[in-house]
Design an enzyme around this catalytic site. Sequence first.
Site: not given
Length: 322
Positions: A49, A117, A119, A145, A149, A174, A187, A217
């Site tokens: 972990d 990312s 994002c 998120y 990042k 993506n 997903e 996208r």
Amino acid sequence: MKALVCGAGGFIAGHLVSRLKEEGHWVRGVDIKEPDFGPSPADELLHLDLRDPAQCQAALAVGGGFDEVYQLAADMGGMGFIHSAECEIMRNNALINVNMVHAASQAGAGRYFFSSSVCIYRDMEVGEPELTEDDAYPAFPDNEYGWEKLYAERTAQAYGRNTGLTVRIARFQNCYGPQGTWRGGREKAPAAICRKVAEVAGASGAIDVWGDGSAVRSYTYVSDMVDGIVLLTRSDLEGPANIGTSEYVTVAELVSTVAGVAGKEIEPRYIPGPVGVQSRNFSHARIESLGWKAQVSLQEGIALTYPWIESQVEAAADEALA
Ligand code: NAD
């Protein structure tokens, strides 16, 4: 060469392990869980972990040290997960990223790759000129998120500046392909749409799709992503680099590409849902300066991905009947 791949039980890191093994390196994978789809090709897979500093140290403990450390472990998923698990995303990922880069610098690792990312960028209007990596600031990510990042990028860069660790950072667009999560709520859009189309019995039917189909996208096939990761990690390119294809499509076009590959007549039924940003358009000049370019078109990538998801859907249906 010895490589450590964090998150090796997951999608992109699983493909990365296969690539590093093909190149002939000794690879240790680390993950909190078993790989979802068959045994890892890593020389060893440790169950650790990485939120825990001591377990990060254990991941890095190897005779002679690691030449390359790839940090792709994250508590993440598609838009449904990103909008419903904000606290888990902020806490778990910040802990993993802070503790891993600290442990890597202390262990004297060679190169440290961090998977960020796109994002981290703000939302865009359709048709806006492309954003370069520097346009991340002033920062206004659409979700937590993205903020985490950005913080993790800055943490890794601070370690790079202050400890001598060689840090490389990619901002992934993506990514999709076989052996990605295809059900269960984590997903992403390409896998979710492949699954829904595969579940349509017969040659035609309707599927639910979040939003109105107009969001723009681009979807990068996993082998292209892995090419970019390895190339960037071994390069002299400092600072974050976007990795993704410039083949931008609407969600409606994604649905019709999947339907075409499946050979089915599919009617999208647009319903409210967590769509995320409206549009994307990123510069790839930095990663392309290394000679990288996406090789796999959306059509080709879906043709490689859909049959795999269809086989998973069929196997799950057989299991449910047994
Ligand atoms: P994934 O969920 O398939 O893989 C992540 C892996 O990390 C999982 O196997 C998970 O079990 C593991 N993990 C989670 N918490 C852990 C912990 N505490 N300790 C050890 N392992 C832990 O995700 P992916 O799609 O392969 O993404 C890999 C990386 O790329 C992530 O950092 C993700 O944020 C980033 N990324 C992915 C995409 C995409 O489209 N898939 C896009 C942008 C960025």
